[in-house]
Design a protein around this motif. Structure first.
Motif, short mmCIF file in Angstrom:
data_model
loop_
_atom_site.label_atom_id
_atom_site.label_comp_id
_atom_site.label_asym_id
_atom_site.label_seq_id
_atom_site.Cartn_x
_atom_site.Cartn_y
_atom_site.Cartn_z
N ALA C 81 -15.33 -33.29 -79.55
CA ALA C 81 -16.03 -33.00 -80.80
C ALA C 81 -15.24 -31.98 -81.62
O ALA C 81 -15.12 -32.11 -82.83
CB ALA C 81 -17.43 -32.47 -80.50
N VAL C 82 -14.67 -30.99 -80.93
CA VAL C 82 -13.94 -29.96 -81.66
C VAL C 82 -12.61 -30.51 -82.17
O VAL C 82 -12.22 -30.24 -83.30
CB VAL C 82 -13.72 -28.74 -80.74
N ARG C 83 -11.92 -31.29 -81.35
CA ARG C 83 -10.55 -31.67 -81.71
C ARG C 83 -10.44 -32.97 -82.50
O ARG C 83 -9.55 -33.11 -83.32
CB ARG C 83 -9.69 -31.77 -80.45
N VAL C 84 -11.28 -33.93 -82.24
CA VAL C 84 -11.06 -35.22 -82.90
C VAL C 84 -12.23 -35.64 -83.79
O VAL C 84 -12.35 -36.79 -84.15
CB VAL C 84 -10.76 -36.36 -81.88
N THR C 180 -12.48 -17.01 -93.46
CA THR C 180 -12.11 -16.24 -94.66
C THR C 180 -12.39 -14.77 -94.44
O THR C 180 -11.77 -13.92 -95.06
CB THR C 180 -12.89 -16.73 -95.90
N LEU C 181 -13.30 -14.48 -93.53
CA LEU C 181 -13.58 -13.07 -93.25
C LEU C 181 -12.54 -12.49 -92.29
O LEU C 181 -12.65 -11.35 -91.85
CB LEU C 181 -14.97 -12.89 -92.68
N GLY C 182 -11.57 -13.31 -91.89
CA GLY C 182 -10.46 -12.80 -91.10
C GLY C 182 -10.56 -13.01 -89.61
O GLY C 182 -9.80 -12.44 -88.84
N ALA C 183 -11.53 -13.84 -89.15
CA ALA C 183 -11.64 -14.11 -87.72
C ALA C 183 -10.49 -15.00 -87.27
O ALA C 183 -10.05 -15.88 -88.00
CB ALA C 183 -12.97 -14.78 -87.41
N THR C 184 -9.98 -14.78 -86.05
CA THR C 184 -8.95 -15.66 -85.51
C THR C 184 -9.61 -16.98 -85.09
O THR C 184 -10.84 -17.06 -85.00
CB THR C 184 -8.29 -15.05 -84.27
N ALA C 185 -8.76 -17.97 -84.85
CA ALA C 185 -9.29 -19.27 -84.46
C ALA C 185 -10.13 -19.14 -83.19
O ALA C 185 -11.20 -19.71 -83.05
CB ALA C 185 -8.14 -20.25 -84.23
N ARG C 186 -9.62 -18.33 -82.23
CA ARG C 186 -10.32 -18.15 -80.98
C ARG C 186 -11.69 -17.50 -81.20
O ARG C 186 -12.71 -17.96 -80.68
CB ARG C 186 -9.47 -17.28 -80.06
N GLN C 187 -11.66 -16.42 -82.03
CA GLN C 187 -12.93 -15.74 -82.31
C GLN C 187 -13.91 -16.69 -82.98
O GLN C 187 -15.08 -16.74 -82.63
CB GLN C 187 -12.69 -14.54 -83.23
N THR C 188 -13.41 -17.46 -83.95
CA THR C 188 -14.28 -18.40 -84.66
C THR C 188 -14.92 -19.36 -83.68
O THR C 188 -16.11 -19.65 -83.74
CB THR C 188 -13.48 -19.22 -85.69
N PHE C 189 -14.10 -19.85 -82.72
CA PHE C 189 -14.64 -20.81 -81.79
C PHE C 189 -15.75 -20.19 -80.94
O PHE C 189 -16.85 -20.71 -80.86
CB PHE C 189 -13.54 -21.37 -80.87
N ARG C 191 -17.44 -17.33 -81.29
CA ARG C 191 -18.57 -16.67 -81.94
C ARG C 191 -19.39 -17.64 -82.78
O ARG C 191 -20.58 -17.47 -82.96
CB ARG C 191 -18.07 -15.54 -82.85
N VAL C 192 -18.73 -18.67 -83.33
CA VAL C 192 -19.45 -19.55 -84.27
C VAL C 192 -19.65 -20.95 -83.69
O VAL C 192 -20.77 -21.43 -83.53
CB VAL C 192 -18.68 -19.66 -85.61
N THR C 193 -18.55 -21.61 -83.34
CA THR C 193 -18.65 -23.01 -82.93
C THR C 193 -19.42 -23.16 -81.63
O THR C 193 -20.34 -23.97 -81.52
CB THR C 193 -17.23 -23.60 -82.77
N TRP C 194 -19.01 -22.39 -80.64
CA TRP C 194 -19.58 -22.56 -79.30
C TRP C 194 -21.11 -22.39 -79.27
O TRP C 194 -21.81 -23.26 -78.74
CB TRP C 194 -18.88 -21.59 -78.34
N PRO C 195 -21.66 -21.28 -79.84
CA PRO C 195 -23.13 -21.15 -79.79
C PRO C 195 -23.83 -22.31 -80.48
O PRO C 195 -24.84 -22.81 -79.98
CB PRO C 195 -23.39 -19.84 -80.54
N GLN C 196 -23.25 -22.75 -81.61
CA GLN C 196 -23.87 -23.88 -82.32
C GLN C 196 -23.89 -25.12 -81.45
O GLN C 196 -24.90 -25.81 -81.31
CB GLN C 196 -23.05 -24.23 -83.58
N LEU C 197 -22.71 -25.38 -80.86
CA LEU C 197 -22.55 -26.56 -80.02
C LEU C 197 -23.57 -26.54 -78.90
O LEU C 197 -24.28 -27.51 -78.65
CB LEU C 197 -21.16 -26.52 -79.38
N TRP C 198 -23.61 -25.43 -78.21
CA TRP C 198 -24.42 -25.35 -77.02
C TRP C 198 -25.89 -25.52 -77.36
O TRP C 198 -26.60 -26.31 -76.72
CB TRP C 198 -24.14 -24.04 -76.29
N ARG C 199 -26.32 -24.80 -78.41
CA ARG C 199 -27.73 -24.87 -78.76
C ARG C 199 -28.09 -26.29 -79.22
O ARG C 199 -29.10 -26.84 -78.88
CB ARG C 199 -28.06 -23.87 -79.86
N GLY C 200 -27.21 -26.88 -80.03
CA GLY C 200 -27.51 -28.20 -80.59
C GLY C 200 -27.50 -29.31 -79.57
O GLY C 200 -28.22 -30.29 -79.70
#
Lengths: 261, 404, 278
Positions: C81-84, C180-189, C191-200
Motif C-alpha cells: 500500500a505504501v510503495r505501489v 512541508t513542516l520539515g519531517a523526514t520521510a521516516r518520521q512522516t511514515f 508519525r502519520v502514515t503508520w497510525p492511519q494505516l493501523w487504525r483504518g
C-alpha cells in the motif's frame, strides 16, 4: 532513483507471486496428464475437461451465478449503504452495534451462519428456490457492503444532505443530485464487491438451494473433488474468469475517472 | 427491505400438490403410479463426484425417463452422511410441507441412520414391477450391511473394494495381508490409506482377515468381538506404521488426494470402493495405462447400493418410476459397461428372458478389469454399520492422534 | 434518530437475524434439543468436546496458522500500500487473487508445493533431490507451510485494498503537511502514515483472521491429519457416523463464533478507548 528501482523489484515480485499459481492452473487445465517428474506436460488436450464440464449444465449454472451476483450486488449495495448511513448518523453506540452485526455475518463460521440461513429460508417456504438463495446470499453480501460503506461514509460529509434538504430539495433531488454523484464510484465498487462475495458462495448455496439451485461453484464442486485435476483446474478457471473481468472493469473505471482506486 | 420481505413471503412456494406417499402408492396399481408420475420432475440427490456416473445419469438415464415416462430427472449434490442432516433440517424447519428431494442414493450406514430418524418412506420397493428380476439370492444384494431393506430402498448396483497398483512399476505386488505387510516394510514410505470411507473399508477388510474372517463379525454388533478385531488390526497397523507414507504421521485427506499421490509416484498403491474405478481412471488419463486392480486373498468387502424415497418427498410417484427404470435390464446393462461406469448389476442375469443373458455376457471386458469369478470368490459382505462407526472413531483417537 | 434512519436500522436487524437464528439453533443442537441425533437436553456433547485434547490442539493449530498468515499478509499489504499505491500494475496484481476461488488456490498450492509438485520437479531436474520423498514436505505438514502461503495469497488482496483505501482517503494530505513542516520521510511514515494505516485496517485484519479460522476448503486440501484443523473437525463431527456426536459440530462452531466475537468486542473496546467519542 533507488526507491524507484526497489519499487520495480517489488512489482516484479508481486507479479510473480500472483501469476505463478494462476499459470500452474492454466497449464493443468490443458494437460491431459502431468506427472512427476515432468516440468511441462507432454500431452495437452482441453477436450476431456470441456466434455467433463457438460457444457449445457455449465452454461445454465453460469447464468444463475451471474444473475445472483448482479441481484445481490445491487440490493446489497443499496441496503448496505442505507444501513451504514443510518449507523453513521444515529450515533456511536448504535454504530458499534451495527458494525458488530455486520461483522458477524462476515466472520460467522459456515456451520452457524449456514444453518441459521437454512432454517430461516426453509421456514418461510423458500428452500430450494432461486429467491431463497438470493435472500441467503444477500446476508453476507450486505454484511460486507455495510462494512465497506461505513468506511466510505467516514470520509463523506453527510451534512450536505441535510443542508440540501433544509434548502427545500425533495428526497429524490437529494438522491439524484447529491448522493449518487458524490458516491457514484463507490457504489459501483460496492456492486462489484458484493457480486464477488455472492459469486464465491458455496456452502450457503448448497444448504439453502438444496442442490436444486445450481450455481457455478455447485456445478463445479464435484469436478474439483473427483480427483480429476484437469477437470478441477478447468473448473477453477471457469470460476475465475468473470471476476477477473470485473476487476479489469474496476481498474478501467478508475482510469477513466482519474481516481486511483 | 420490508418490501423485499413481503415480496419473499408473497412468492413463497405453496409447492405443487404433493403426490401420495410411496407406501400408499405401492399398495395401488402400477398404472396409477405411472399416470401420476407423467409430467413431473424428480430431484435425485446423489454423490456427484465421478464424471462417468454423472454422464450415465444425465446423458443416458435422464433422456430415456423423459421420452418413455414423461418424467424429468434432475440429479443434484448431496451424499451419504450429509443427507441425514439435510432431510432432518428440512423436516424441522418446514413443518410437514414437502421437501425438495424425491429420491436419494444411499446404503449401509446412511440407510440405518435415515431409518432410525424415520426419514424414509415405505415400504414400496418390493412392489416395483422390475423387483422380480433382482438377484434376491445374493447375500450382498438382499442384506444392506446386514440390514433388511424391508422395501424402504431398492437395489441399484454392486461394487467391490480393490487395491490399485501400477503393474509396470510394481510387478511383485503382494496378494495377501501378511505379504502386504512385508512389502510395506521392504518399501518404506510407499503405502498409505485415506481417512475416510475408502480407507476405513480397507481397514475393515484387513480386520476380517486378521480375526478369522467376516463370519467372526456377522450377526449384529458385538462389543467383545469388535475389541478383539480392533486389537489385532491396530497391532498390525502399529507394526507397519513407521513404514507408511510420511511415517504414518499424516494421512491423505480423501481418496482423490491418494489417487493424486499414486499418479505422481509418491506412493505405489491407491484404493477404491469400486473394482472398476481403475478402468475409468485410466481412460481419463488420471492413472497410468498399466494401473491394475488387486484383491487380497483374504477377501475384500463388496456391497450393494440402493435408492430410497425421503418421507417428505414431493414426488414419490416419479421417484418410484425412476427406481423401477434403474432396475430394468437395459439400464443395468448400460451401467455395467466398462466404458460407461462399470457398476455391477443387481439382477439375476441367468433368469432374464433372452437375449439379455447373452448381452450381459458380452459386455466388453477391459484389460484392466478383474474377472467376474475372481471377484465373486473374494467378495465379503458388509457387517453391522456400528463396526464402521466404532472403527472410524477409534482409528481417529488412537492411530491418527496417537502418532509419535 | 429521525424517521429517515428507521429503514436502515430495520434492515440491519433483518440482515443480522440469520446469524442470531443460527446461533440459537446451534446452541439448541449443542445441548441435544434439536438436529440429527437429538435425544433431549444433555450437556454431554459440550463437556466431551470442551475436554477433548483433539479440540484444543485443533484450535491451537488453526489459530497459529491463521495468525501467522494474517501477520504476514498484513505486513505485505502495508508495504504494497505504501510503495505501489500509485502503480496501476500493482493495483491490478494486488486484486487478481480475489478472482480465484479458494478451492482453486489450494489446488494450485498442491500442484506447486506437493512432494511431487512443480518445486520438487525443479529440484529433481537440478539434481538436488532424487525422488519425491526427498523433497521437504510442505503440504499435509504439521507446520502448515503451504496452507499459510495459500491463506496469505487469498487474503492479501483484501488487506492491500483496504490499506490503499485508508491511505488514499486519510493520509495523503497529512503526509504532505508533515513533509512541508520539515519531517523526514521516516518520521512522516511512523508519525502519520503508520497510525492511519493501523487504525483504518484493524477491522479488516480481524475479519481476515476470523474468516481464515472458519475456512474449510483450503485446510481440506492442504492440512495435516494431526493436529486436525478446527473447520475439518467441525465437518467430521457434522457427518459423524455416530448420530449422537453430530451435536459436537455445533459446539465447535459456537466455539469458533465466540472466539471471533471476542475479537470483535475487544477491537471495538480498544477503538472506543483510542478515540473518545463526542
Amino acid at each position: 532513483m533507488i526507491g524507484a528501482r526497489r519499487d520495480g523489484f517489488l512489482l516484479a515480485a508481486l507479479g510473480a507471486w500472483v501469476l505463478t499459481p494462476i499459470a500452474v492452473l492454466i497449464v493443468r487445465a490443458f494437460a491431459q496428464s502431468w506427472r512427476f517428474p515432468q516440468i511441462l506436460p507432454d500431452a495437452t488436450d482441453a477436450w476431456p475437461a470441456l466434455s467433463a464440464a457438460g457444457t449445457g449444465r455449465v452454461t445454465s449454472a453460469l447464468i444463475a451465478s451471474l444473475a445472483l451476483a448482479l441481484a445481490t450486488g445491487l440490493f446489497g449495495t443499496v441496503i448496505g449503504f442505507l444501513i451504514a448511513r443510518s449507523a453513521v448518523r444515529v450515533g456511536r453506540r448504535f454504530q458499534q452495534l451495527t458494525l458488530a452485526a455486520a461483522f458477524f455475518t462476515v466472520i460467522a463460521p459456515p456451520i452457524a451462519l449456514g444453518v441459521g440461513l437454512q432454517v430461516a429460508v426453509l421456514g418461510i417456504g423458500l428452500g430450494g428456490t432461486f429467491t431463497g438463495v438470493f435472500l441467503a446470499h444477500l446476508v453476507p453480501v450486505t454484511g460486507y457492503l455495510t462494512l465497506f460503506a461505513v468506511g466510505v461514509f467516514a470520509s463523506f460529509d453527510l451534512s450536505l444532505e441535510d443542508e440540501a434538504r433544509t434548502l427545500g430539495a425533495s428526497p429524490w433531488q437529494v438522491l439524484s443530485r447529491i448522493v449518487v454523484p458524490l458516491l457514484g464510484r463507490r457504489l459501483g465498487e460496492g456492486l462489484i464487491l458484493g457480486g464477488l462475495v455472492s459469486w464465491g458462495q458455496l456452502a450457503i448455496t448448497l444448504l439453502v438451494g438444496g442442490g436444486v439451485v445450481r450455481t457455478l461453484p455447485v456445478e463445479l464442486l464435484s469436478m474439483v473433488q473427483s480427483g480429476n485435476d484437469q477437470a478441477g483446474a478447468f473448473a477453477a478457471l471457469m470460476l475465475s474468469l468473470p471476476p477477473m473481468f470485473a476487476i479489469g472493469l474496476l481498474t478501467v473505471g478508475a482510469r477513466r475517472t482519474g481516481a486511483s482506486l | 427491505m420490508l418490501g423485499l420481505l413481503a415480496f419473499a413471503i408473497a412468492c413463497r412456494s405453496s409447492g405443487p400438490p404433493a403426490s401420495p406417499p410411496a407406501g400408499t402408492l405401492a399398495a395401488g396399481s402400477w398404472d396409477r403410479v405411472l399416470s401420476q408420475a407423467r409430467g413431473t420432475t424428480v430431484v435425485w440427490r446423489m454423490w456427484r463426484g465421478d464424471p462417468a456416473i454423472n454422464a450415465y445419469v444425465d446423458g443416458w438415464v435422464a433422456p430415456r425417463m423423459r421420452d418413455q415416462y414423461g418424467v424429468s430427472v434432475e440429479a443434484v449434490e448431496g451424499q451419504g452422511p450429509e443427507l441425514v442432516n439435510i432431510l432432518a433440517t428440512e423436516r424441522e424447519a418446514m413443518a410437514g410441507r414437502p421437501g425438495t428431494t424425491s429420491l436419494v442414493w444411499i446404503n449401509g450406514e446412511t440407510f440405518a441412520q435415515l431409518r432410525s430418524e424415520n426419514l424414509l418412506d415405505g415400504p414400496w420397493a418390493d412392489g416395483l414391477p422390475n423387483a422380480s428380476l433382482i438377484d434376491s439370492d445374493s447375500s450382498i444384494v438382499s442384506r444392506d450391511f446386514e440390514q433388511d431393506p424391508a422395501g424402504y430402498e431398492a437395489p441399484w448396483g454392486m461394487v467391490q473394494f480393490a487395491l490399485i497398483y501400477d503393474s509396470a512399476r510394481t510387478p511383485d505386488a503382494p496378494t495377501s495381508i501378511s505379504a502386504l505387510a512385508a512389502w510395506i516394510q521392504r518399501h518404506p514410505g510407499r503405502f498409505t490409506h485415506d481417512q475416510q470411507f475408502t480407507g476405513m473399508t480397507f481397514l475393515k477388510s484387513v480386520m476380517y482377515g486378521l480375526a478369522g474372517g467376516v463370519q467372526a463379525f456377522q450377526g449384529g454388533f458385538d462389543e467383545q468381538r469388535y475389541r478383539q478385531g480392533r486389537e489385532r488390526l491396530f497391532s498390525w497397523l502399529t507394526s507397519i506404521r513407521p513404514f507408511l507414507w510420511r511415517n504414518g504421521r499424516t494421512y491423505p485427506p480423501d481418496v482423490a488426494a491418494m489417487h493424486r499421490l499414486f499418479a505422481n509416484g509418491e506412493i505405489d498403491f491407491t484404493m477404491s470402493n469400486n473394482q472398476n474405478e481403475v478402468v475409468t481412471k485410466i481412460r481419463q488419463k488420471v492413472f497410468p495405462p498399466d494401473a491394475r486392480a488387486l484383491l487380497l486373498e483374504e477377501g475384500t468387502i463388496a456391497n450393494a447400493h440402493y435408492v430410497g424415497i425421503p418421507i417428505n418427498a414431493p414426488n414419490a410417484a416419479g421417484a418410484m418410476v425412476l427406481a423401477n427404470f434403474l432396475l430394468s435390464p437395459e439400464a443395468q446393462l448400460e451401467k455395467q459397461r466398462g466404458d460407461v461406469w462399470g457398476d455391477s448389476t443387481v439382477l439375476d442375469v441367468a433368469s432374464l428372458p433372452t437375449p439379455w443373458p447373452s448381452r450381459f455376457e458380452a459386455v466388453a471386458r477391459d484389460a484392466a478389469a478383474l474377472p467376474r469369478e475372481l471377484l465373486a470368490s473374494r467378495a465379503r459382505p458388509e457387517v453391522h454399520p456400528l463396526y464402521h462407526a466404532r472403527l472410524l472413531q477409534d482409528w481417529r483417537q488412537t492411530m491418527r492422534r496417537g502418532t509419535p | 434518530m429521525s424517521r429517515r434512519d428507521l429503514p436502515g436500522l430495520l434492515a440491519a436487524v433483518v440482515v443480522a437475524s440469520p446469524v442470531l437464528i443460527g446461533a440459537v439453533y446451534s446452541t439448541l443442537a449443542a445441548v441435544g434439543l434439536v438436529g440429527v441425533g437429538a435425544q433431549g437436553f444433555t450437556l454431554e456433547r459440550v463437556i466431551d468436546t470442551l475436554t477433548s485434547s483433539e479440540t484444543w490442539s485443533g484450535v491451537a493449530w488453526t489459530f497459529a496458522t491463521a495468525g501467522a498468515a494474517t501477520a504476514v499478509a498484513v505486513a505485505a499489504a502495508f508495504v504494497l500500500a505504501v510503495r505501489v499505491r500509485d502503480r496501476r500494475f500493482g493495483q491490478v496484481m494486488a486484486m487478481l487473487p480475489m478472482a480465484v476461488p479458494h478451492v482453486a488456490a489450494a489446488l494450485a498450492a498442491l500442484l506447486m508445493f506437493g512432494q511431487s509438485g512443480l518445486l520438487s520437479r525443479l529440484t529433481y531436474a537440478l539434481g538436488l533431490t532424487t525422488a519425491p520423498a526427498d523433497f521437504q514436505p510442505l503440504v499435509y505438514d504439521r507446520a502448515g507451510v503451504s496452507l499459510v502461503l495459500t491463506f496469505v495469497w487469498k487474503e492479501l488482496p483484501y488487506l492491500t485494498l483496504t490499506a490503499m483505501a485508508v491511505l488514499l482517503v486519510d493520509s495523503r494530505e497529512l503526509e504532505e503537511v508533515a513533509r512541508t513542516l520539515g519531517a523526514t520521510a521516516r518520521q512522516t511514515f511512523w508519525r502519520v502514515t503508520w497510525p492511519q494505516l493501523w487504525r483504518g485496517t484493524a477491522p479488516a485484519v480481524i475479519a481476515a483472521f476470523a474468516f481464515l479460522v472458519g475456512q474449510y476448503e483450503m485446510p481440506a486440501l492442504l492440512a495435516p491429519s494431526n493436529p486436525t484443523a478446527l473447520s475439518i473437525l467441525i465437518y467430521e463431527r457434522a457427518v459423524d457416523p455416530n448420530l449422537l456426536r453430530r451435536g459436537e459440530a455445533h459446539v465447535l462452531g459456537l466455539l469458533a463464533l465466540s472466539i471471533s466475537g471476542l475479537l470483535v468486542v475487544a477491537h471495538q473496546w480498544w477503538r472506543a478507548r483510542a478515540e473518545p467519542g463526542p
